[in-house]
Design a protein around this motif. Structure first.
Motif, PDB file in Angstrom:
ATOM      1  N   THR A  14       0.834  -1.208   0.000  1.00  0.00           N
ATOM      2  CA  THR A  14       0.000   0.000   0.000  1.00  0.00           C
ATOM      3  C   THR A  14       0.864   1.251   0.000  1.00  0.00           C
ATOM      4  OG1 THR A  14      -1.788  -1.152   1.132  1.00  0.00           O
ATOM      5  CG2 THR A  14      -1.771   1.257   1.297  1.00  0.00           C
ATOM      6  N   ARG A  15       1.928   1.244   0.768  1.00  0.00           N
ATOM      7  CA  ARG A  15       2.830   2.403   0.804  1.00  0.00           C
ATOM      8  C   ARG A  15       3.521   2.606  -0.544  1.00  0.00           C
ATOM      9  NH1 ARG A  15       7.611   3.313   5.230  1.00  0.00           N
ATOM     10  NH2 ARG A  15       8.034   5.474   4.670  1.00  0.00           N
ATOM     11  N   ALA A  16       3.962   1.520  -1.153  1.00  0.00           N
ATOM     12  CA  ALA A  16       4.599   1.619  -2.471  1.00  0.00           C
ATOM     13  C   ALA A  16       3.633   2.194  -3.497  1.00  0.00           C
ATOM     14  CB  ALA A  16       5.093   0.239  -2.917  1.00  0.00           C
ATOM     15  N   VAL A  17       2.405   1.719  -3.489  1.00  0.00           N
ATOM     16  CA  VAL A  17       1.396   2.221  -4.431  1.00  0.00           C
ATOM     17  C   VAL A  17       1.100   3.688  -4.153  1.00  0.00           C
ATOM     18  CG1 VAL A  17      -1.016   1.986  -5.166  1.00  0.00           C
ATOM     19  CG2 VAL A  17       0.413  -0.047  -4.893  1.00  0.00           C
ATOM     20  N   SER A  18       1.059   4.066  -2.894  1.00  0.00           N
ATOM     21  CA  SER A  18       0.823   5.479  -2.534  1.00  0.00           C
ATOM     22  C   SER A  18       1.933   6.377  -3.077  1.00  0.00           C
ATOM     23  CB  SER A  18       0.733   5.609  -1.013  1.00  0.00           C
ATOM     24  OG  SER A  18       0.645   6.959  -0.638  1.00  0.00           O
ATOM     25  N   TYR A  19       3.183   5.949  -2.915  1.00  0.00           N
ATOM     26  CA  TYR A  19       4.301   6.719  -3.484  1.00  0.00           C
ATOM     27  C   TYR A  19       4.146   6.826  -4.998  1.00  0.00           C
ATOM     28  CZ  TYR A  19       7.015   6.602   0.872  1.00  0.00           C
ATOM     29  OH  TYR A  19       7.469   6.771   2.159  1.00  0.00           O
ATOM     30  N   TRP A  20       3.813   5.716  -5.621  1.00  0.00           N
ATOM     31  CA  TRP A  20       3.633   5.686  -7.076  1.00  0.00           C
ATOM     32  C   TRP A  20       2.577   6.705  -7.509  1.00  0.00           C
ATOM     33  CZ3 TRP A  20       5.459   4.002 -11.552  1.00  0.00           C
ATOM     34  CH2 TRP A  20       4.601   3.869 -12.634  1.00  0.00           C
ATOM     35  N   GLU A  21       1.429   6.673  -6.835  1.00  0.00           N
ATOM     36  CA  GLU A  21       0.333   7.576  -7.203  1.00  0.00           C
ATOM     37  C   GLU A  21       0.731   9.035  -7.009  1.00  0.00           C
ATOM     38  OE1 GLU A  21      -2.701   5.917  -4.679  1.00  0.00           O
ATOM     39  OE2 GLU A  21      -3.537   4.725  -6.328  1.00  0.00           O
ATOM     40  N   LYS A  22       1.423   9.339  -5.928  1.00  0.00           N
ATOM     41  CA  LYS A  22       1.868  10.715  -5.685  1.00  0.00           C
ATOM     42  C   LYS A  22       2.871  11.164  -6.741  1.00  0.00           C
ATOM     43  CE  LYS A  22       1.073  10.582  -0.737  1.00  0.00           C
ATOM     44  NZ  LYS A  22       1.718  10.484   0.588  1.00  0.00           N
ATOM     45  N   LEU A  23       3.787  10.272  -7.093  1.00  0.00           N
ATOM     46  CA  LEU A  23       4.769  10.620  -8.125  1.00  0.00           C
ATOM     47  C   LEU A  23       4.094  10.829  -9.473  1.00  0.00           C
ATOM     48  CD1 LEU A  23       7.599   8.154  -7.115  1.00  0.00           C
ATOM     49  CD2 LEU A  23       7.747  10.658  -7.082  1.00  0.00           C
ATOM     50  N   ARG A  24       3.140   9.975  -9.804  1.00  0.00           N
ATOM     51  CA  ARG A  24       2.448  10.069 -11.093  1.00  0.00           C
ATOM     52  C   ARG A  24       1.567  11.309 -11.188  1.00  0.00           C
ATOM     53  NH1 ARG A  24       3.632   6.930 -15.359  1.00  0.00           N
ATOM     54  NH2 ARG A  24       1.459   6.874 -15.905  1.00  0.00           N
ATOM     55  N   SER A  25       0.959  11.694 -10.076  1.00  0.00           N
ATOM     56  CA  SER A  25       0.022  12.821 -10.109  1.00  0.00           C
ATOM     57  C   SER A  25       0.711  14.168  -9.936  1.00  0.00           C
ATOM     58  CB  SER A  25      -1.034  12.652  -9.023  1.00  0.00           C
ATOM     59  OG  SER A  25      -0.454  12.851  -7.745  1.00  0.00           O
ATOM     60  N   GLY A  26       1.943  14.148  -9.462  1.00  0.00           N
ATOM     61  CA  GLY A  26       2.625  15.410  -9.190  1.00  0.00           C
ATOM     62  C   GLY A  26       2.259  15.980  -7.829  1.00  0.00           C
ATOM     63  N   SER A  27       1.404  15.289  -7.073  1.00  0.00           N
ATOM     64  CA  SER A  27       1.004  15.819  -5.768  1.00  0.00           C
ATOM     65  C   SER A  27       2.132  15.733  -4.751  1.00  0.00           C
ATOM     66  CB  SER A  27      -0.239  15.103  -5.245  1.00  0.00           C
ATOM     67  OG  SER A  27       0.046  13.749  -4.987  1.00  0.00           O
ATOM     68  N   ALA A  28       3.153  14.940  -5.032  1.00  0.00           N
ATOM     69  CA  ALA A  28       4.295  14.859  -4.125  1.00  0.00           C
ATOM     70  C   ALA A  28       4.967  16.214  -4.016  1.00  0.00           C
ATOM     71  CB  ALA A  28       5.295  13.825  -4.623  1.00  0.00           C
ATOM     72  N   GLN A  29       4.998  16.945  -5.115  1.00  0.00           N
ATOM     73  CA  GLN A  29       5.607  18.270  -5.117  1.00  0.00           C
ATOM     74  C   GLN A  29       4.812  19.214  -4.222  1.00  0.00           C
ATOM     75  OE1 GLN A  29       8.403  19.392  -6.490  1.00  0.00           O
ATOM     76  NE2 GLN A  29       8.075  21.473  -5.792  1.00  0.00           N
ATOM     77  N   ALA A  30       3.512  19.261  -4.420  1.00  0.00           N
ATOM     78  CA  ALA A  30       2.682  20.185  -3.659  1.00  0.00           C
ATOM     79  C   ALA A  30       2.642  19.810  -2.182  1.00  0.00           C
ATOM     80  CB  ALA A  30       1.269  20.203  -4.229  1.00  0.00           C
ATOM     81  N   MET A  31       2.452  18.522  -1.890  1.00  0.00           N
ATOM     82  CA  MET A  31       2.355  18.094  -0.502  1.00  0.00           C
ATOM     83  C   MET A  31       3.658  18.335   0.238  1.00  0.00           C
ATOM     84  SD  MET A  31       0.177  14.569  -0.717  1.00  0.00           S
ATOM     85  CE  MET A  31       0.941  14.047   0.796  1.00  0.00           C
TER      86      MET A  31
END
Length: 104
Positions: free
Chosen positions: A74-91
């Motif tokens: 679940t954590r790996a998928v969460s990182y994947w989704e954040k990286l794909r969506s660009g939300s990692a930058q904003a968050m």
């Protein structure tokens, strides 16, 4: 099991991470690393370090019934989704700004 090529979607990534074949799990973890290095948007340094630390630890012992293994997926998928969506930058940027504002 069919070997995924290219960039998997979230469902395919989760399936690869849960696969009994260790090569499938390794390929899925590598896809996260590739997304971090050359994905859609550059994540903040803090988030990038977090993902790098996660991937550097490698794949835990395969135990699909184990809560810890499922949490890792679940954590790996969460990182994947954040990286794909660009939300990692904003968050991560918001968290870094809050850290700068907080009294030391």
């Amino acid at each position: 099991m069919k070997v995924e090529t290219g960039s998997p979607d979230t469902t395919a990534l989760r399936a690869q991470l849960m696969a009994a074949d260790p090569m499938q799990r390794a390929m899925a973890l590598h896809a996260i690393e590739l997304e971090l290095k050359g994905g859609h948007a550059a994540p903040s340094r803090a988030f990038a370090k977090e993902v790098e630390h996660f991937t550097a630890r490698g794949i835990p012992f395969y135990a699909p019934q184990d809560r810890h293994f499922r949490d890792w997926v679940t954590r790996a998928v969460s990182y994947w989704e954040k990286l794909r969506s660009g939300s990692a930058q904003a968050m991560s940027s918001a968290a870094e700004r809050e850290a700068v504002r907080a009294p030391v």
